[in-house]
Design a protein around this motif. Structure first.
Motif, PDB file in Angstrom:
ATOM      1  N   SER A   5      -2.849 -29.932  16.384  1.00 42.37           N
ATOM      2  CA  SER A   5      -3.998 -30.455  17.125  1.00 42.37           C
ATOM      3  C   SER A   5      -5.102 -29.420  17.300  1.00 42.37           C
ATOM      4  N   TYR A  35      -7.963 -33.665  25.606  1.00 40.76           N
ATOM      5  CA  TYR A  35      -7.164 -34.884  25.791  1.00 40.76           C
ATOM      6  C   TYR A  35      -6.149 -35.046  24.662  1.00 40.76           C
ATOM      7  N   GLU A  36      -6.586 -34.828  23.427  1.00 36.69           N
ATOM      8  CA  GLU A  36      -5.677 -35.013  22.298  1.00 36.69           C
ATOM      9  C   GLU A  36      -4.595 -33.935  22.278  1.00 36.69           C
ATOM     10  N   CYS A  39      -1.977 -34.978  24.684  1.00 34.08           N
ATOM     11  CA  CYS A  39      -1.177 -36.073  24.116  1.00 34.08           C
ATOM     12  C   CYS A  39      -0.151 -35.541  23.124  1.00 34.08           C
ATOM     13  N   VAL A  42       2.759 -33.836  25.032  1.00 37.07           N
ATOM     14  CA  VAL A  42       3.664 -34.805  25.659  1.00 37.07           C
ATOM     15  C   VAL A  42       4.547 -35.482  24.612  1.00 37.07           C
ATOM     16  N   LEU A  43       3.939 -35.934  23.520  1.00 32.20           N
ATOM     17  CA  LEU A  43       4.699 -36.628  22.480  1.00 32.20           C
ATOM     18  C   LEU A  43       5.712 -35.709  21.812  1.00 32.20           C
TER      19      LEU A  43
END
Length: 243
Positions: A5, A35-36, A39, A42-43
């Motif tokens: 990311s 934000y990405e 994400c 978390v994933l």
């Protein structure tokens, strides 16, 4: 996943994976990237947690088989100073516990397989596709994030290899049950005990195996098959691309 990311930021991209947003991406570029990244964290954490749980369950099966093998090797060794009949009764009681333990392990493998086999089967299928496609990306260098693609490739190989490694332990240690019975002092036991040991040895000829989706036998052989098939698809796609 964090590298995957973050790397697009260095090559001027906003998103590692393009998504639609209800706001101006250029105006809120930093917030969108943050934000990405959250994400992805978390994933990836959830993915690692699920893999660790399933791999730990498979490893626990192998540990239980180790305990069973060790107990079977000690049959007839720890005799007390009591009479021969009492000693044989104690051996038969111990043997009953070992048989119950063996049945419990088989039931545990079956129940765990029912829970995780579908997920592992999907993981095998997606791993072949992911290994193949990431290999093409690295070969053609079509991706601006070569390092993240390489790390993702390694992660997919390690992830599926972990399942196959622990599952191979189950096969290996379950195949040693018959040998463990033979290594015990079965020859000092009475006919009834010898018959029970023989039944265990006959059952041990059928190895305990963890199957993905009830189809693929998880083992190092399966791991090699996955890598071989991935390379085959990779070679075909590369030839099609060059032509």
């Amino acid at each position: 996943m964090i590298t995957y990311s973050v790397c697009p930021i260095y090559v001027g991209n906003i998103w590692a994976i393009p998504i639609w947003t209800p706001f101006d991406e250029e105006k809120y570029k930093i917030y969108a990237q943050f934000y990405e990244i959250i994400c992805f964290i978390v994933l990836s954490t959830i993915d690692v947690a699920i893999d660790c749980i399933s791999a730990s369950m498979i490893n626990l099966m192998a540990i239980q088989l180790d305990i069973l093998n060790d107990n079977l090797k000690r049959i007839g060794q720890n005799r007390s100073n009591s009479s021969y009949l009492e000693q044989e009764k104690q051996i038969q009681n111990d043997l009953k516990r070992y048989i119950q333990h063996y049945i419990a392990i088989i039931r545990f493998v079956t129940e765990t397989q029912n829970i995780f086999s579908v997920g592992v089967f999907i993981q095998i299928f997606t791993s072949v596709v992911a290994i193949c496609t990431t290999g093409i990306q690295m070969a053609l260098r079509t991706s601006g994030t070569f390092i993240s693609t390489l790390l993702y490739f390694q992660t997919m190989v390690i992830e599926i290899g972990m399942f196959c490694w622990f599952s191979q332990d189950i096969i290996t240690k379950s195949s040693q049950i018959g040998e463990s019975c033979y290594m015990s002092e079965w020859y000092t036991c009475n006919t009834s005990t010898k018959r029970s040991i023989f039944i265990i040895m006959e059952r041990a000829k059928k190895e305990i195996k963890f199957r993905a989706g009830g189809v693929f036998e998880m083992s190092l052989t399966t791991f090699v098959m996955i890598l071989r098939n991935s390379y085959s698809y990779f070679a075909v796609l590369m030839r099609v691309y060059k032509n």
